[in-house]
Design a protein around this motif. Sequence first.
Motif, mmCIF file in Angstrom:
data_model
loop_
_atom_site.group_PDB
_atom_site.id
_atom_site.type_symbol
_atom_site.label_atom_id
_atom_site.label_comp_id
_atom_site.label_asym_id
_atom_site.label_seq_id
_atom_site.Cartn_x
_atom_site.Cartn_y
_atom_site.Cartn_z
ATOM 1 N N ASN A 46 -2.402 -2.464 -4.916
ATOM 2 C CA ASN A 46 -2.537 -1.470 -3.854
ATOM 3 C C ASN A 46 -3.718 -1.900 -2.968
ATOM 4 O O ASN A 46 -4.623 -2.600 -3.437
ATOM 5 C CB ASN A 46 -2.801 -0.101 -4.498
ATOM 6 C CG ASN A 46 -2.828 1.014 -3.486
ATOM 7 O OD1 ASN A 46 -3.890 1.429 -3.026
ATOM 8 N ND2 ASN A 46 -1.653 1.498 -3.100
ATOM 9 N N ASP A 47 -3.746 -1.454 -1.708
ATOM 10 C CA ASP A 47 -4.867 -1.867 -0.837
ATOM 11 C C ASP A 47 -6.219 -1.359 -1.344
ATOM 12 O O ASP A 47 -7.244 -2.017 -1.171
ATOM 13 C CB ASP A 47 -4.638 -1.470 0.631
ATOM 14 C CG ASP A 47 -4.275 -0.019 0.838
ATOM 15 O OD1 ASP A 47 -4.099 0.716 -0.153
ATOM 16 O OD2 ASP A 47 -4.144 0.403 2.013
ATOM 17 N N THR A 48 -6.223 -0.211 -2.009
ATOM 18 C CA THR A 48 -7.503 0.289 -2.547
ATOM 19 C C THR A 48 -8.002 -0.638 -3.650
ATOM 20 O O THR A 48 -9.200 -0.908 -3.749
ATOM 21 C CB THR A 48 -7.333 1.703 -3.138
ATOM 22 O OG1 THR A 48 -6.229 1.680 -4.046
ATOM 23 C CG2 THR A 48 -7.088 2.733 -2.070
ATOM 24 N N GLU B 145 -3.651 13.567 2.482
ATOM 25 C CA GLU B 145 -3.535 12.478 3.473
ATOM 26 C C GLU B 145 -3.224 13.031 4.860
ATOM 27 O O GLU B 145 -3.771 12.569 5.868
ATOM 28 C CB GLU B 145 -2.425 11.522 3.030
ATOM 29 C CG GLU B 145 -2.105 10.434 4.020
ATOM 30 C CD GLU B 145 -1.246 9.324 3.404
ATOM 31 O OE1 GLU B 145 -1.815 8.474 2.709
ATOM 32 O OE2 GLU B 145 -0.012 9.327 3.596
ATOM 33 N N GLN C 54 1.767 14.311 0.007
ATOM 34 C CA GLN C 54 0.648 13.705 0.734
ATOM 35 C C GLN C 54 -0.099 14.723 1.608
ATOM 36 O O GLN C 54 -0.477 14.419 2.744
ATOM 37 C CB GLN C 54 1.154 12.534 1.613
ATOM 38 C CG GLN C 54 1.908 11.446 0.872
ATOM 39 C CD GLN C 54 1.043 10.640 -0.086
ATOM 40 O OE1 GLN C 54 1.163 10.800 -1.298
ATOM 41 N NE2 GLN C 54 0.163 9.806 0.404
ATOM 42 N N GLU D 266 -3.983 7.347 -5.776
ATOM 43 C CA GLU D 266 -3.036 7.950 -4.832
ATOM 44 C C GLU D 266 -3.529 9.350 -4.435
ATOM 45 O O GLU D 266 -2.804 10.343 -4.502
ATOM 46 C CB GLU D 266 -1.612 7.990 -5.406
ATOM 47 C CG GLU D 266 -0.943 6.635 -5.458
ATOM 48 C CD GLU D 266 -0.724 5.989 -4.073
ATOM 49 O OE1 GLU D 266 -0.595 6.715 -3.076
ATOM 50 O OE2 GLU D 266 -0.709 4.747 -4.014
ATOM 51 N N THR E 44 5.379 6.400 2.056
ATOM 52 C CA THR E 44 4.471 7.304 2.784
ATOM 53 C C THR E 44 4.328 6.718 4.191
ATOM 54 O O THR E 44 4.966 5.718 4.510
ATOM 55 C CB THR E 44 3.075 7.348 2.100
ATOM 56 O OG1 THR E 44 2.574 6.014 2.023
ATOM 57 C CG2 THR E 44 3.154 7.947 0.701
ATOM 58 N N LYS E 45 3.495 7.320 5.007
ATOM 59 C CA LYS E 45 3.087 6.794 6.315
ATOM 60 C C LYS E 45 4.235 6.417 7.239
ATOM 61 O O LYS E 45 4.165 5.412 7.953
ATOM 62 C CB LYS E 45 2.185 5.548 6.107
ATOM 63 C CG LYS E 45 0.923 5.814 5.361
ATOM 64 C CD LYS E 45 0.126 4.567 5.110
ATOM 65 C CE LYS E 45 0.669 3.769 3.955
ATOM 66 N NZ LYS E 45 -0.271 2.782 3.418
ATOM 67 N N SER F 169 0.803 -1.230 0.000
ATOM 68 C CA SER F 169 0.000 0.000 0.000
ATOM 69 C C SER F 169 0.832 1.275 0.000
ATOM 70 O O SER F 169 0.777 2.076 0.950
ATOM 71 C CB SER F 169 -0.939 -0.033 1.194
ATOM 72 O OG SER F 169 -1.606 -1.254 1.189
ATOM 73 N N PHE F 170 1.584 1.418 -1.046
ATOM 74 C CA PHE F 170 2.397 2.623 -1.270
ATOM 75 C C PHE F 170 2.319 2.905 -2.770
ATOM 76 O O PHE F 170 1.943 2.013 -3.541
ATOM 77 C CB PHE F 170 3.849 2.366 -0.846
ATOM 78 C CG PHE F 170 3.961 2.010 0.610
ATOM 79 C CD1 PHE F 170 3.990 3.006 1.577
ATOM 80 C CD2 PHE F 170 3.976 0.687 1.015
ATOM 81 C CE1 PHE F 170 4.056 2.674 2.928
ATOM 82 C CE2 PHE F 170 4.037 0.349 2.359
ATOM 83 C CZ PHE F 170 4.076 1.352 3.313
ATOM 84 N N PRO F 171 2.692 4.112 -3.179
ATOM 85 C CA PRO F 171 2.601 4.393 -4.622
ATOM 86 C C PRO F 171 3.630 3.574 -5.411
ATOM 87 O O PRO F 171 4.828 3.666 -5.149
ATOM 88 C CB PRO F 171 2.937 5.892 -4.715
ATOM 89 C CG PRO F 171 2.883 6.415 -3.319
ATOM 90 C CD PRO F 171 3.117 5.272 -2.401
ATOM 91 N N GLY G 186 -3.023 5.689 6.418
ATOM 92 C CA GLY G 186 -2.959 6.587 5.254
ATOM 93 C C GLY G 186 -4.315 6.643 4.583
ATOM 94 O O GLY G 186 -5.295 6.072 5.096
ATOM 95 N N SER G 187 -4.381 7.325 3.453
ATOM 96 C CA SER G 187 -5.654 7.378 2.748
ATOM 97 C C SER G 187 -5.438 7.372 1.237
ATOM 98 O O SER G 187 -4.441 7.902 0.736
ATOM 99 C CB SER G 187 -6.439 8.620 3.150
ATOM 100 O OG SER G 187 -7.679 8.610 2.472
ATOM 101 N N ASN G 188 -6.405 6.763 0.547
ATOM 102 C CA ASN G 188 -6.287 6.639 -0.900
ATOM 103 C C ASN G 188 -7.616 6.147 -1.463
ATOM 104 O O ASN G 188 -8.502 5.731 -0.711
ATOM 105 C CB ASN G 188 -5.168 5.640 -1.218
ATOM 106 C CG ASN G 188 -4.789 5.600 -2.686
ATOM 107 O OD1 ASN G 188 -5.199 6.475 -3.462
ATOM 108 N ND2 ASN G 188 -4.002 4.614 -3.074
ATOM 109 N N ILE H 288 -9.719 3.958 1.185
ATOM 110 C CA ILE H 288 -9.107 3.541 2.444
ATOM 111 C C ILE H 288 -8.944 4.774 3.322
ATOM 112 O O ILE H 288 -8.406 5.804 2.880
ATOM 113 C CB ILE H 288 -7.688 2.948 2.229
ATOM 114 C CG1 ILE H 288 -7.700 1.786 1.238
ATOM 115 C CG2 ILE H 288 -7.054 2.546 3.577
ATOM 116 C CD1 ILE H 288 -8.174 0.471 1.756
HETATM 117 C C1 BGC Z 1 -0.392 5.214 0.159
HETATM 118 C C2 BGC Z 1 -1.400 4.481 -0.670
HETATM 119 C C3 BGC Z 1 -2.290 3.633 0.206
HETATM 120 C C4 BGC Z 1 -2.880 4.473 1.329
HETATM 121 C C5 BGC Z 1 -3.766 3.672 2.262
HETATM 122 C C6 BGC Z 1 -1.053 5.954 1.309
HETATM 123 O O1 BGC Z 1 -0.100 6.511 2.145
HETATM 124 O O2 BGC Z 1 0.327 6.123 -0.623
HETATM 125 O O3 BGC Z 1 -0.779 3.678 -1.645
HETATM 126 O O4 BGC Z 1 -3.307 3.091 -0.575
HETATM 127 O O5 BGC Z 1 -1.844 5.059 2.074
HETATM 128 O O6 BGC Z 1 -3.094 2.621 2.846
#
Ligand code: BGC
Length: 492
Positions: free
Chosen positions: A228-230, A314, A311, A283, A193-194, A176-178, A253-255, A249
């Motif tokens: 990705n989790d989304t 986010e 972000q 993203e 991120t996060k 879950s990252f770009p 984080g959020s996406n 999500i």
């Molecule tokens: C990430 C996304 C991810 C989201 C939720 C963000 O920080 O960039 O890829 O979907 O967090 O986990």
Amino acid sequence: MGKVTVGVAVVGAAAVCAAAALIARHRMRSSSLCVKAADIVKELEEKCATPTAKLRQIADAMTVEMHAGLASEGGSKLKMLISYVDNLPTGNEEGVYYALDLGGTNFRVLRVQLGGKSGIEFTEFAEVSIPPQLMIGTPEALFDYIASELAKFVSDEGDKFWLPPGRQRELGFTFSFPVMQLSIDSGTLIRWTKGFSIDEMIGRDVVVELASAMKRRGIDMSISALVNDTVGTLAGGRYGNSDVCIAVILGTGSNAAYVERAQAIPKWHGPHPKSGEMVINMEWGNFRSSHLPLTEYDNTLDAESLNPGEQIFEKMISGMYLGELLRKVLYRMADEAALFGESVPPKLKTRFILRTPEMSAMHHDTSADLRVVGNTLKDVFGIMDTSLSTRKIVVEICNIFATRGARLAAAGILGIVKKMGRDTIRDGEIPKTVIAMDGGLYEHYAEYRSCLENTLDELVGDQLAKHVKLILSNDGSGIGAALLAASHSRYL
Ligand code: BGC
């Protein structure tokens, strides 16, 4: 009256006057501190305001950025990443599949037995927290740790899970990252991120890293899908409800991800998918607009973060940051308005010491004396005694940030609904739009969730509100990744 008596009377009167002056000064100081505290809250409230008109501007800005991000690579702060998922699960998937979900402070491993038309027959999972030093260490250390937890989990597979002879186990990897995907089972990390920061990983293929670590641990399993989790949540949501076309999500984080028409993706030069559709990982955490109600607290939070300037959306709406924003305001109030007494409680200076679950617990405190607020201030910051009025101020600030976050998230969703053309009546019919939601913030922060739901209803209007629905898709992303591993199995 003798001289001595007069002297005592004069001294006594002077002492009374001095005490009165002291009390008056103290009262004046207290009341000016009260005014200062009230001013800080008022200013925060004004700066965080999200009137409907502003939310509409934000939704429109989101739609504009979505178009720009789809037009060309780097065309927008919104990456609008192509997921290579052009078919969502149909419900016919069969067999045992694994998923590994990495994206926050915890990661999960799970296995599912898919029974075709009879649906999911069994699932088992394990959740492990990631030691903080691994989030900023080396790729090998992180992936070796994950692979060793996966190995333990695989070794426990019971008889009810059944792998046809001659087949290798397959795994869906939720990362879950770009990531810039190169295919459904490969992709290079764009940025962390996060709170993760392992520079060496940037530009490297995350599937190659995981596969090598799995090999080092002797795990006989192939990685069939990187999602990705989304995207996983969208797949998991669609499996249970055919009207799901957006996933959001709201956790650490959020996406968001959604189903786009392939023709509406000018930057896609690959073969036209048979389905005519492609899932896009937006993203959206990196969305930024001049309409966003940013405050000085957001600006310092961003400047101090591991990813300054990135972000921004986010950082305003997600679970990793809400508690920290609250701490920043409390710190200022302690410093400038002596909210917790003459000196600033030392722990109030520690960044990220207050987590969003604690903020949520304070926000939901229904006791007459706000006991939960008092105890949390004591446990987290070591602030021993707080008056009811101080506790009320704390709740007010929780409310300001949670409301702003939830309303902004609703505006983001409206932006997607508009981009998909689902905000209008088509051929006399209103399309049904179901949004699969996942993440601890949405799941556990009830005030946030209900504010988000109400705001979305308010934004789409009465007529559409019945047709645009949010559903909680609990651990949709893990199951979704396993389903996508199944639909992209190399044995098909
Ligand atoms: C990430 C996304 C991810 C989201 C939720 C963000 O920080 O960039 O890829 O979907 O967090 O986990």
